[in-house]
Design an enzyme around this catalytic site. Structure first.
Site, short mmCIF file in Angstrom:
data_model
loop_
_atom_site.label_atom_id
_atom_site.label_comp_id
_atom_site.label_asym_id
_atom_site.label_seq_id
_atom_site.Cartn_x
_atom_site.Cartn_y
_atom_site.Cartn_z
N ASP A 35 27.08 -9.59 10.18
CA ASP A 35 26.72 -8.79 11.57
C ASP A 35 25.94 -9.72 12.42
OD1 ASP A 35 24.43 -8.54 9.96
OD2 ASP A 35 24.07 -6.80 10.94
N GLU A 100 22.71 -6.28 8.14
CA GLU A 100 20.96 -6.90 8.03
C GLU A 100 20.56 -6.78 9.51
OE1 GLU A 100 19.80 -9.46 10.02
OE2 GLU A 100 18.02 -9.36 8.93
#
Ligand SMILES: N[C@@H](Cc1ccccc1)C(=O)O
Ligand SMILES: CCCCCC(=O)O
Ligand SMILES: [Zn+2]
Ligand SMILES: [Zn+2]
Length: 367
Positions: A35, A100
């Site tokens: 991400d 994350e």
């Protein structure tokens, strides 16, 4: 490849197991995250933030240094090794988390849960964070690869002021917004220009207040994001904020937080640190390798039960102005450095195949 086992975790994260020919060797783990934080071209990007457009030898795009450089570097290195028929002796995991940037509570934590269920222990974990700094810390002559032995703690603290609402035609001497703004400013004043490597840092990242142009708002609230140096704790920082604000009308609440992480080994026997250091010096002989504290936070903090040795380092070459590209505009990586990242992981995986570290070089030469 029959050596590679892949599984999807929590719908969007990926866990690879690359089987080693010598199962008695303790495995290690390479982490990266899929991400990215948002990006808007209107913020001033030289190329559309999701275009991966190449300009003057640089690939521009959100994620090019956080963290697609590591993710694709690891996968392309593995692919290249397998294409060349390399069979690793020491098995290793590749963990790719999908959340994350919102603290990894679905991705990394489920990868850890699965590995715990399988009784896995890891020789070391390597994750993102610190790069090779070239000309960024004035005190350091020449480029330095800072290997994060720990990472800061974090606290999100909410400051809020509630007063009786009123008509803007008859404003009180101080409104909720004014009281809160003064309190927030006091936090920033008390903090000299923080150097993230040596202090707890404070960033006001949300400031909400106001409902209508002609209404004195009853509520004003601000959120402060703190990154806590290893020498302090969440509780200590919370107490300092309360003391600094020093205004009973301002409510101070801890929204969430965690203390600084344990310090990983970096001595002659620390396999992970020494292998990363060797791999850096093989590729970048002019670089100085030094231990440091990761100034941000990473998925690797979830792996503390699987290993005592977590290292936060990426072989990304940063010059002045590049740190500002993290979560900033014009995030980019040079094609040359991206190739170096692939070579780094290509060499690291092979370097991890030694059974154990050579005896430390004794400084006293045998007579
Ligand atoms: N790595 C990001 C996202 C993150 C936030 C909080 C915890 C862990 C990761 C940061 O340091 O801001
Ligand atoms: C420079 C600190 C990086 C922290 C990891 C992240 O933001 O994804
Ligand atoms: Zn990241
Ligand atoms: Zn990030």
């Amino acid at each position: 490849s029959s050596l590679v086992h892949h599984e999807l975790v929590a719908n969007y994260s990926h866990l690879f197991w690359v089987k080693g020919s010598q199962p008695e060797l303790v495995p290690y783990m390479l982490l990266a995250h899929i991400d990215v934080v948002p990006a808007s071209e209107s913020d001033g990007w030289e190329a559309p933030p999701f275009s991966a457009k190449e300009i003057d030898g640089f690939i521009y795009g959100r994620g090019t240094i956080d963290d697609k450089n590591n993710l694709m570097g690891i996968l392309q290195a593995l692919e290249y090794l397998l294409l060349k028929g390399y069979a690793p002796r020491r098995g290793f995991y590749i963990g790719l988390g999908h959340d994350e940037e919102i603290s990894g509570l679905n991705g990394a934590t489920n990868i850890v849960r699965i590995l715990k269920q399988r009784g896995v222990q890891l020789l070391f974990v390597m994750d993102e964070c610190l790069p090779i700094l070239d000309g960024i810390i004035p005190a350091i002559e020449g480029p330095a690869a800072l290997i994060g032995l720990s990472e800061k703690g974090q606290a999100v603290i909410k400051l809020s002021v509630s007063v009786a609402p009123g008509h803007s035609s008859m404003p009180p001497r101080e409104t909720s917004i004014g009281i809160l703004a003064t309190a927030v400013k006091r936090i920033l004043e008390r903090k000299p220009v923080s150097n993230a490597f040596v202090r707890t840092t404070t960033a006001v990242t949300f400031f909400n207040a106001g409902v209508k142009i002609n209404v004195i708002p009853s509520l004003a609230e601000a959120y402060v994001n703190l990154r806590i140096h290893s020498a302090q704790s969440v509780q200590e920082v919370l107490d300092i904020i309360k003391d600094t604000v020093g205004d009973q009308r301002v409510k101070v609440e801890l929204v969430n937080g965690f203390d600084p992480l344990p310090i990983s080994g970096a001595d002659d026997k620390a396999f992970g640190f020494q292998i990363i250091k060797k791999t850096v010096l093989d590729l970048f002989p002019t670089v100085t390798v030094a231990p440091a504290i990761c100034i941000g936070n990473t998925d690797s903090r979830h792996f503390v039960d699987l290993t005592k040795n977590i290292y936060r380092f990426s072989p990304a070459w940063f010059k002045p102005g590049d740190f500002e590209r993290f979560h900033g505009i014009n995030e980019r990586i040079s094609t040359k450095n991206y190739e170096e990242m692939i070579v780094f992981y290509f060499n690291l995986i092979q370097n991890c195949d030694i059974r154990k570290l050579p005896e430390p070089h004794s400084s006293v030469h045998e007579l």
